[in-house]
Design an enzyme around this catalytic site. Structure first.
Site, PDB file in Angstrom:
ATOM      1  N   HIS A   1      15.370  11.108  -7.636  1.00  0.00           N
ATOM      2  CA  HIS A   1      14.578  10.799  -8.881  1.00  0.00           C
ATOM      3  C   HIS A   1      13.139  10.688  -8.733  1.00  0.00           C
ATOM      4  O   HIS A   1      12.602  10.970  -9.488  1.00  0.00           O
ATOM      5  CB  HIS A   1      15.488  10.236  -9.874  1.00  0.00           C
TER       6      HIS A   1
ATOM      7  N   ASP B   1      21.384  10.279  -4.685  1.00  0.00           N
ATOM      8  CA  ASP B   1      19.783  10.075  -5.221  1.00  0.00           C
ATOM      9  C   ASP B   1      18.710   9.596  -3.638  1.00  0.00           C
ATOM     10  O   ASP B   1      18.152   9.203  -4.151  1.00  0.00           O
ATOM     11  CB  ASP B   1      20.195   8.747  -6.271  1.00  0.00           C
TER      12      ASP B   1
ATOM     13  N   GLY C   1       9.519   2.525 -11.416  1.00  0.00           N
ATOM     14  CA  GLY C   1       8.471   2.374 -10.067  1.00  0.00           C
ATOM     15  C   GLY C   1       9.055   1.943  -8.654  1.00  0.00           C
ATOM     16  O   GLY C   1       8.716   2.510  -7.511  1.00  0.00           O
TER      17      GLY C   1
ATOM     18  N   SER D   1      11.566   2.961  -7.368  1.00  0.00           N
ATOM     19  CA  SER D   1      12.773   3.546  -7.201  1.00  0.00           C
ATOM     20  C   SER D   1      11.803   4.086  -5.663  1.00  0.00           C
ATOM     21  O   SER D   1      10.699   4.792  -5.415  1.00  0.00           O
ATOM     22  CB  SER D   1      13.058   5.015  -8.467  1.00  0.00           C
TER      23      SER D   1
END
Lengths: 446, 437
Positions: free
Chosen positions: B66, B97, B184, B186
């Site tokens: 993502h 992911d 952020g 992530s």
């Protein structure tokens, strides 16, 4: 016209108006509803507009009909006769005790064919106040601003002219039409609670500025249903008609022809038997092209009324455009399959839900085969009941109970009754279908 | 006094946690992504910031799907020495992911940029309560380190639209940590004290306190290998939606810790073709016993099925109405619910091809058509009344079985604008709409 003349006309014509109260009784509540009606014959038959009773409710759940005469606080028992599919009207019959105090609106229809109202003509009608004001009658008056086919000839006045379902008259007191429902005026009011004073849109449901003209209603006062559901109900089975607009017609080189696109053709329906296909465009019925309406959407109501006015067994010839071909199809209308509002239902207190018979329309709604009507529908799920806690939702399609398939409603009731009777029962397991997927639900009973 | 001094001395001398941790800090990068979106019916570039970790000296960077994916048109990486360098997508896997990027090595070499890389640890060895650190770029604050513990090392959750509308979480469980994870973070690593990567931080409950989640390194290593090798992860699909058997063992008469309940069998799937039904209990897959008592036990079972080569035969032993039987399933390729996206500048409309999974989800009769994902105000599509959520099934009477059909008509329209006929399905209603210049 002198005010005293109007008062005289009004006091006589008020006698053809009534308020009707009925109760909707479901498993969890009892809710009264009030609608306005017009007396149409000397037998005390009253018609209520289509919107007066929610069509999703089973006729078995609406009861205790009472008629109130304008200005009289007493409610008089009445009988619900059912709904006519063509006009959409609900028919109610007043009891014998008040017949002498009612005058049918036909008494003011005059002789000869009904007169069409003219643009700018002054018309007046009757409104009834709320129950706490004993349904006191009052006068509404306005000028006709526009007459339009929707698809019935509908006169739209500058202001409200009557309560929905209540009559409108011309200056001579002659019946001019019936106040349309679902045509309430909208108006803005500025919120007092909100600091910004945001406008809220309100709808005036008690008065209408539109009325169906006399020629659209007078011929149909005699359509008293034979039963509360209004059967027989003529049925074609062309699902999701959508209007064809002028630009599409021009693109398809149909000039100014009107038409209706068929979204789906239902399984086993007269439309399917006649060879109608999804995405066919209906251009005409029985050799007559469909007229153009403004807005285009009205053509759908027009076609649906052509079906509703016929009876099961009648034929209907459809002129259809399929791709580039024009085809004539002959359909023999049938009686519509059992409706949701006719479906049997039983409430199971311990599990906390109402099981409802799975009918044709349920299968259509779920993209399922309509030839196999198995299982039952969870019609109502009681909040915080074991069924609710287990995740059962209204409209879930219960296919299996305790691992056994449910062939029909009767077997579901038998099984569920047995489960509820057994005090040692710890759980029951449902297999439900929801949006094409299934789920296994464990309902804890102890 | 001596004892105190002895205790104090090493603390005073320590300028960092460990050599490995320093190395890790030097391998964490900030990732700036510019992404092309069609959701307003217009080409729109969105910018976002995420984190990542360098895995090798040939410039592989691991981050979240993502953060960077197929829609990314520009990816810039800020190294620990604050130098910026471009990167490109090697491959992505929204199910876990994860995305793999590669630094533009030619550019890095020419500019003499140096970077370090981090090493994987073993997430299977993590214990609940073990101290872990999250490193990343929360809210753009480059190279922020937060500390916490492993709150749960086997957390289950799946989300059908969790990664920009794509499915996620069916094939892995997640590490849960109370180390502060903010937007952020992530794609940044979750590490142990020695600086080894045990997870890739991915998400947190917004509005909750310190409920963060990371993809375990065991899963990440497998995905990295697959993406390096093939550029994508191919999985097998059988169409079984499982459910934890928890508390239903008695009802189905199976021993505790045995079997997986089939909650739903997808229409037209290999499982449906093999005659499996909802309510069946899968006892073994190719002879391997399965235990799906608790939700967190489901992803490994789903992963076992997904890991089979596409088109392989899978023998399922199952129990129905007290009797055991076997079914042989021929696995199909797992496809995403999200189709190809495209925008017509002339009509002002963003479209996404209807996929088989989307068609199934929405009970459409087949995968013909393109979903309207955006309409630009005042443009022909908007004027004609097209709406987000409509499905365009035909254009000029040609079925939309791929976006090429739409592109061809759009090209003809752009060259010579004229009325164009759209057949549109809204809910279940089919309408015809003419778009005019």
């Amino acid at each position: 016209m002198r005010a005293s003349d109007l008062t005289a006309l009004w006091s006589e014509r008020v006698k053809c108006t009534v308020a009707v109260e009925y109760v909707t009784q479901t498993e969890l509540e009892r809710r009264p509803t009030i609608a306005y009606g017009t007396v149409v014959d000397s037998a005390g038959t009253i018609i209520l507009p289509s919107a007066a009773i929610d069509l999703r409710i089973s006729p078995k759940q609406i009861k205790d009909f009472k008629v109130y005469l304008p200005g009289d606080p007493e409610g008089y028992p009445a009988q619900y006769l059912g709904r006519d599919a063509y006009t959409g009207w609900h028919f109610v019959r007043a009891g014998a005790s008040i017949l002498g105090r009612l005058v049918p609106v036909t008494a003011f229809a005059g002789s000869g064919p009904p007169r069409e109202p003219e643009l700018g003509e002054l018309v007046w009608g009757i409104g009834l106040r709320n129950k706490d004001e004993d349904f006191t009658p009052y006068i509404l008056q306005s000028h006709v601003a526009l007459i339009q086919a929707l698809p019935q000839q509908t006169a739209i006045a500058q202001q409200e002219v009557a309560g929905p379902g209540l009559p409108v008259f011309d200056q001579d007191g002659r019946f001019a039409g019936l106040g349309a429902s679902s045509f309430g005026q909208t108006f803005l009011e500025f919120s007092g609670d909100d600091r910004g004073g945001a406008p809220i849109m309100l709808v005036n449901l008690e008065e209408s500025s539109a009325f169906l003209v006399a020629s659209e209603v007078l011929p149909y006062f005699g359509r008293i249903p034979k039963n509360v559901v209004g059967r027989p109900l003529s049925w074609l089975g062309a699902y999701g008609l959508e209007p064809m607009d002028r630009e599409v017609a021009a693109f398809l080189k149909l000039q100014s022809q009107s038409g209706a696109v068929v979204s789906e053709v239902l399984e086993g329906s007269p439309a399917e038997k006649a060879g109608l296909k999804a995405r066919d465009i209906i251009l005409g019925v029985d050799g007559t092209p469909l007229p153009r309406f403004r807005p285009d959407r009205v053509v759908v109501d027009y076609v649906e009324r052509l079906i509703a006015v016929r009876s099961p067994g009648d034929t209907m010839t459809l002129s259809v455009l399929r791709g580039a071909d024009r085809i004539e199809l002959k359909a023999t209308l049938a009686d519509e399959p059992r409706l949701v509002r006719e479906a049997d239902r039983t409430y199971f207190e311990k599990i906390g839900f109402t099981a409802r018979e799975f009918v044709y329309g349920d299968a259509v709604a779920r993209h399922a085969r309509t030839s196999e009507l198995d299982g039952v529908v969870a019609h109502l799920v009681k909040p915080n009941s074991p069924a609710d806690i287990a995740g059962l939702r209204p409209d879930d399609w219960i296919k299996e109970i305790d691992g056994a398939e449910i062939p029909d409603f009767a077997s579901a009731v038998e099984k569920l009754t047995e489960i509820e009777k057994d005090p040692t029962r710890a759980e029951t397991v449902f297999l439900v279908s929801r949006g094409g997927d299934t789920a296994v639900l464990r309902i804890k009973l102890r | 006094m001596a004892a105190v001094a002895l205790l104090l001395a090493p603390v005073a001398a320590r300028a960092s946690m460990s050599g490995g941790f320093d190395r890790l800090l030097d391998s964490v990068v900030r990732i700036d992504v510019r992404e092309l979106n069609f959701e307003e019916g217009v080409r729109r570039i969105d910018a976002s910031i995420g984190s990542g970790v360098i895995l090798s000296q040939d410039g592989l960077i691991l981050t979240n799907a993502h953060v960077a994916g197929p829609k990314s048109v520009e990816i810039n990486v800020t190294l620990s020495n604050l130098e910026r360098v471009g990167a490109r997508l090697v491959g992505w896997d929204h199910w876990t992911d994860l995305s793999l990027l590669r630094i533009n090595l030619d550019d890095a070499k020419r500019r003499g940029l140096a970077f370090k890389h981090a090493e994987f640890g073993d997430s299977d060895k993590l214990y609940v309560g073990e101290t872990v650190y999250a490193v990343g770029t929360p809210h753009g604050l480059t190279r922020t380190v937060t500390r916490g513990i492993i709150s749960n090392n086997n957390r289950y959750f799946e989300d059908t639209e969790g990664v920009d509308g794509y499915e996620t979480g069916n094939f892995n469980t997640w590490l849960q940590t109370d180390a502060a994870i903010n937007p952020g973070n992530s794609g940044g690593p979750l590490v142990t004290e020695d600086g080894r990567i045990v997870g890739i931080t991915s998400r947190a409950y917004l509005g909750a306190n310190n409920l963060g989640f990371a993809i375990p390194s065991t899963t990440a290593k497998r995905i990295v290998d697959g993406l390096v090798r093939d550029g994508s992860i191919t999985r097998s699909y059988v169409g079984i939606v499982p459910k934890a058997l928890q508390d239903l063992e008695g009802f189905y008469d199976v021993a505790t810790n045995t079997g997986m309940l089939i909650d739903s069998v997808e229409v037209d799937s290999p499982a449906a073709a093999a005659g499996l039904r909802a309510g069946d209990i899968v006892l073994a897959i190719d002879g391997r016993k399965v235990d799906g008592r608790f939700p967190e036990q489901l992803p490994p079972i789903e992963n076992l099925i997904a890991s089979q080569p596409v088109g392989s035969q899978l023998e399922l032993t199952y129990k129905r109405a007290g009797a055991e039987s076997t079914a042989t399933l021929l696995t199909a390729k797992l496809e995403s619910r999200m189709g190809e996206e495209w925008v017509s500048d002339a009509w002002g409309i963003g479209l996404r091809k209807v996929s088989r999974a989307f068609a199934r989800e929405n009970q459409l009769s087949d995968d013909t058509g393109a979903l309207v994902i955006g309409v630009q105000q005042g443009f022909p599509a908007d004027v004609a009344g097209l709406q987000r959520g409509d499905i365009v099934t035909k254009i000029n009477q040609v079925p939309v079985d791929s976006l090429d059909v739409v592109r061809a008509v759009d090209a003809a329209y752009s060259a010579k604008p004229g009325p164009t006929l759209f057949e549109v399905q809204r809910e279940r209603r089919v309408s015809l709409i003419v778009l005019k210049p």
